[in-house]
Design a protein around this motif. Sequence first.
Motif, PDB file in Angstrom:
ATOM      1  N   ASP A   3       0.857  -1.184   0.000  1.00 44.49           N
ATOM      2  CA  ASP A   3       0.000   0.000   0.000  1.00 44.49           C
ATOM      3  C   ASP A   3       0.894   1.235   0.000  1.00 44.49           C
ATOM      4  OD1 ASP A   3      -2.382   1.351  -0.016  1.00 44.49           O
ATOM      5  OD2 ASP A   3      -2.588   1.380   2.153  1.00 44.49           O
ATOM      6  N   THR A  62       1.342   5.036   0.250  1.00 39.68           N
ATOM      7  CA  THR A  62       0.520   6.090   0.838  1.00 39.68           C
ATOM      8  C   THR A  62       1.095   7.474   0.510  1.00 39.68           C
ATOM      9  OG1 THR A  62       1.686   5.775   2.952  1.00 39.68           O
ATOM     10  CG2 THR A  62      -0.365   4.563   2.638  1.00 39.68           C
ATOM     11  N   LEU A  88      -6.684   3.235   0.123  1.00 34.39           N
ATOM     12  CA  LEU A  88      -6.424   4.458   0.876  1.00 34.39           C
ATOM     13  C   LEU A  88      -7.687   4.881   1.597  1.00 34.39           C
ATOM     14  CD1 LEU A  88      -4.301   6.534  -1.666  1.00 34.39           C
ATOM     15  CD2 LEU A  88      -3.488   5.139   0.252  1.00 34.39           C
ATOM     16  N   ARG A  91      -8.115  11.804   5.557  1.00 30.54           N
ATOM     17  CA  ARG A  91      -6.670  12.031   5.446  1.00 30.54           C
ATOM     18  C   ARG A  91      -6.327  13.413   5.972  1.00 30.54           C
ATOM     19  NH1 ARG A  91      -6.129  10.931  -0.834  1.00 30.54           N
ATOM     20  NH2 ARG A  91      -7.279   9.106  -0.095  1.00 30.54           N
ATOM     21  N   ARG A 132      -3.259   7.775   4.225  1.00 32.63           N
ATOM     22  CA  ARG A 132      -2.872   6.502   4.825  1.00 32.63           C
ATOM     23  C   ARG A 132      -3.850   5.437   4.342  1.00 32.63           C
ATOM     24  NH1 ARG A 132       1.153   7.087   8.512  1.00 32.63           N
ATOM     25  NH2 ARG A 132       1.557   9.247   9.170  1.00 32.63           N
ATOM     26  N   GLY A 133      -3.503   4.175   4.574  1.00 34.67           N
ATOM     27  CA  GLY A 133      -4.357   3.142   4.020  1.00 34.67           C
ATOM     28  C   GLY A 133      -4.189   1.805   4.712  1.00 34.67           C
ATOM     29  N   THR A 153      -2.255  -1.990   8.799  1.00 35.46           N
ATOM     30  CA  THR A 153      -2.477  -0.561   8.612  1.00 35.46           C
ATOM     31  C   THR A 153      -1.523   0.245   9.478  1.00 35.46           C
ATOM     32  OG1 THR A 153      -4.215   1.149   8.504  1.00 35.46           O
ATOM     33  CG2 THR A 153      -4.167  -0.249  10.468  1.00 35.46           C
TER      34      THR A 153
END
Length: 358
Positions: free
Chosen positions: A137, A139, A175, A179, A194-195, A225
């Motif tokens: 992921d 970000t 995501l 945020r 963030r995700g 996460t």
Amino acid sequence: MTRRMTAFFAVAGLLAALLGLTAPAQADSARQLKVTTYNIYQGAPLTPLLTAPTLPELIRRAGIAYDQMVATDFPSRARAIAKLFRREKPEVVGLQEVALWKKGPLTGSLTTTYDFLDILLRELRAVGLHYRAAAIDTTFSATLPISATERASFTDRDVILTKDRLPVTHAQSHLYTARLVVTTPAGLTFTIPRGWSAVDVGLGHKPKAGPKTNDQSHTVRVATTHLEPTAASIRNAQGNELHTALAQSPYPVIAVGDFNSLPTDATGPYGTFTSGGYDDAWRAVHGPGGGFTARQDPDLRNLPSKLDHRIDYVFYQPSRLSAVAAEVIGDRPNERTPNGLWPSDHAGLAVTLRLRQC
């Protein structure tokens, strides 16, 4: 008499094996999964950049951050982390702050200088461990000048590593809608997404030839996460997003990561998960004390350890899963690098979970 008793127990053991009386223990072992969460530290804190009052000061602070990242020596820390994984042998690992750093001239292309993922995978192979990045992921990413002649880029990633032969399907990365948006005193605006990532892991059986399918009764979903550390409202919204998304899983869920939420945080992510169908693995195994995972000094050279609170967790759904063991790793002085660095500013958490049959 002694010979007769020995013969009796030998025959009894043979009968038990023939009748399959040892099968439940073997099957139970096959339905266990060892997971680890580890924030491996991007190498330097970046929050001072967000408060720089002028552009020249921002550039100066960016240069300091890059130099500190070099000084915290991720190649050496990766070797220390690899040794921890060789000891613990986790099958699934949720990593946070898996940084990608590049550098180059003010104009022109940038060259990768530190790819934390590649470095760690190489060190794991060097100690005989073979993992693959099952989900990545990406970000936050930003590029800034770090001096009058150079600029650098930083990209943040969360990664799920799985052992090579572990059956894995349905890798996904997302995501969060929530945020953080920060406008610095110097007039620059940063959006910090963030995700979360997840994979479905098959337990107790080998993958079949042809299309990959998992037996639902032997499958778990593992998610990782890294929630927003500085703004509680954003962090809480992200925790709610993750909890809602994982509720759609057809399989039992294990959620690991840096939640930036204390066990006393009843209205934050800790409360969202523990009041919403999940148990905290450390608490289930050891009770409420200990288990500290954060935080060492930014230069990683403090001694003794400054770990004094818990924000890194393995949450699991107790309706189908139970915690068998939980251990903090990377928190002992003898686990530091030869040049005296902690493996990260966080400690990791290694947990063994057992999947119960339907």
